[in-house]
Design an enzyme around this catalytic site. Structure first.
Site, mmCIF file in Angstrom:
data_model
loop_
_atom_site.group_PDB
_atom_site.id
_atom_site.type_symbol
_atom_site.label_atom_id
_atom_site.label_comp_id
_atom_site.label_asym_id
_atom_site.label_seq_id
_atom_site.Cartn_x
_atom_site.Cartn_y
_atom_site.Cartn_z
ATOM 1 C CG ASP A 1 40.750 41.470 35.572
ATOM 2 O OD1 ASP A 1 41.895 41.397 36.060
ATOM 3 O OD2 ASP A 1 39.719 41.218 36.222
ATOM 4 C CG PHE B 1 36.747 35.809 39.311
ATOM 5 C CD1 PHE B 1 35.629 35.484 40.059
ATOM 6 C CD2 PHE B 1 37.828 36.387 39.966
ATOM 7 C CE1 PHE B 1 35.579 35.718 41.436
ATOM 8 C CE2 PHE B 1 37.792 36.624 41.336
ATOM 9 C CZ PHE B 1 36.664 36.288 42.068
ATOM 10 C CE LYS C 1 44.173 36.231 41.985
ATOM 11 N NZ LYS C 1 43.022 36.371 41.117
HETATM 12 C C1 LIG Z 1 41.708 37.109 41.430
HETATM 13 C C2 LIG Z 1 41.126 37.947 40.363
HETATM 14 C C3 LIG Z 1 40.421 39.130 40.672
HETATM 15 C C4 LIG Z 1 40.080 39.543 42.089
HETATM 16 O O1 LIG Z 1 41.205 39.857 42.814
HETATM 17 P P1 LIG Z 1 41.090 39.992 44.424
HETATM 18 O O2 LIG Z 1 42.455 40.445 44.836
HETATM 19 O O3 LIG Z 1 40.721 38.633 44.931
HETATM 20 O O4 LIG Z 1 40.028 40.988 44.707
HETATM 21 C C5 LIG Z 1 39.989 39.925 39.623
HETATM 22 N N1 LIG Z 1 40.227 39.579 38.351
HETATM 23 C C6 LIG Z 1 40.882 38.457 38.018
HETATM 24 C C7 LIG Z 1 41.135 38.148 36.586
HETATM 25 C C8 LIG Z 1 41.344 37.583 39.014
HETATM 26 O O5 LIG Z 1 41.964 36.457 38.687
#
Ligand SMILES: *Cc1c(COP(=O)(O)O)cnc(C)c1O
Length: 409
Positions: A232, A147, A261
């Site tokens: 990521d 994701f 986050k």
């Molecule tokens: C939550 C998440 C995202 C997206 O972040 P947003 O602030 O919702 O755009 C991208 N990568 C990972 C691994 C995530 O958990």
């Protein structure tokens, strides 16, 4: 004057989408929260909950954290924003402090770009990879089940075909391979590939850790082929897994690291850090954002980093994570626990619906998440007390037993 508190009669839980002021991209909300403190939340009717989700691993220092609140209050009375034609002292220092953190984690000097979300950090990474690779070498390889966000580029990198389907055609230049399979990755990385993009633990994908040795093998392959390795760490970063960044469990040195986050403890912010020689492919005008490093948000980033250092957040995540993990593993009907630190997925015994467990927990005052059909994800604040862990696991075990009993009837 403060905003009017919302009347609980206006809450559309029963009425469904029609009574809801939001576009229907989320389900009708189950609870209206009004207030939080540390690990606790209260809804609009005054019912108390333990928050073992933290948004989604966002409020890692707990709700209404005084250090974060102080930064917001004082900076909002000092300077909110100036454009990126100029610097502001908070953004400059936040970048210096974040670069120091990444230098400790990687041994490399680097530079940072602030954005406003995890998806935007991924977008910046996609552009960095394309500029680095040049024409004809623009493909990004990421993992199935990954994701990376909801904007079009980040969605294309996300390895979940069902999420692409309603929005086809996706942008060109993305390839997906099985997570953990180095052969598959090796076959996908040809001369058109600029970068490999991976999470150290797939968070939204079900709390799936990279297998031992995988990321080290990926790093070796990327070095041999001159391809960027981008991690990521939007969900796993900022001490969540027991180290500042999830990649540190694997002894690797990525070329770029994506954060969001927990970086703002609930204030919207994201960041991409890149090694100096990699970031140097960008020139003025290549990327930007009106709100990049706005003074208000940068002051919060500084407060979060300083407070996480002060409390030794990685150690708390390691120690409390081991404690929570042990307690979860002892719950009957939990067959295994995956993850690291305080990002944990409890795999339920066959036949138990995680959605029903999530609802039962919520009814009993515990916020968790059914990350897939068989897994409950927990991501409590890194400074959660053992008493709250005990209480949460007791609620979880009770809810689980009730769901199991109801399913058997
Ligand atoms: C939550 C998440 C995202 C997206 O972040 P947003 O602030 O919702 O755009 C991208 N990568 C990972 C691994 C995530 O958990």
């Amino acid at each position: 004057m403060a905003n009017e508190p919302m009347s609980k009669h206006a809450f559309p839980e029963a009425a469904g989408f029609d009574a809801c002021p939001f576009l229907p991209v989320f389900g009708p909300p189950a609870v209206m929260f009004a207030r939080g403190s540390g690990t606790e939340l209260w809804d609009a009717s005054g019912k108390r909950y333990l928050d073992f989700l933290c948004g989604l691993a966002v409020t890692s220092l707990g709700h209404a954290n005084p250090v974060v609140a102080d930064a917001l209050c004082s900076q909002s009375q000092t300077l909110l924003h100036v454009s990126n034609f100029f610097a502001n002292d908070q953004a400059w220092n936040a970048a210096v402090e974040l670069n120091a953190l990444l230098e400790e984690a990687t041994g490399c000097k680097g530079q940072v770009f602030f954005c406003n979300s995890g998806a935007e950090a991924n977008e910046a990474a996609i552009k960095l990879a394309r500029k680095f690779g040049g024409r004809g070498r623009h493909v990004m390889v990421s993992a199935l089940g990954s994701f990376h966000g909801r904007t079009l580029g980040a969605l294309a990198a996300t390895g979940q075909p069902a999420k692409h389907e309603p929005f086809q055609p996706m942008p060109e230049g993305f390839r997906h391979v099985t997570f953990g399979d180095i052969e598959a990755l090796s076959a996908a990385v040809d001369s058109s590939v600029a970068a490999v993009l991976l999470e150290p633990i797939q968070g939204e994908g079900g709390v799936i850790p990279a297998p031992d040795g995988y990321l080290a093998a990926v790093e070796r392959m990327c070095r041999e082929r001159g391809v960027l390795l981008i991690m990521d760490e939007v969900q796993t970063g900022m001490a969540r897994t027991g180290k500042w960044f999830g990649f540190q469990h694997h002894g690797i040195t990525p070329d770029a690291v994506l954060m969001a986050k927990a970086l703002g403890n609930g204030v919207p912010v994201g960041a991409i850090w890149a090694k100096r020689e990699v970031g140097a492919v960008f020139s003025p005008g290549d990327h930007g954002s009106t709100y990049s490093g706005t003074a208000l948000v940068a002051s919060v980033v500084r407060a979060v980093i300083a407070e996480m250092r002060r409390i030794d957040a990685p150690k708390l995540a390691t120690d409390t994570g081991a404690y929570l993990r042990g307690k979860l593993a002892a719950v009957p009907a939990v067959v295994s626990v995956r993850g690291a630190g305080l990002l944990l997925g409890a795999e339920l015994a066959t036949g138990i619906d995680s959605g029903a467990v999530y609802k039962a927990c919520l009814a009993d005052g515990l916020v968790v998440n059914a990350v897939n059909a068989t897994t409950i994800r927990m991501a409590p604040p890194l400074n959660v007390s053992r008493e709250h862990v005990d209480e949460a696991v007791a609620v979880f075990a009770g809810a689980l037993a009730r769901v199991q009993k109801e399913a058997a009837q």
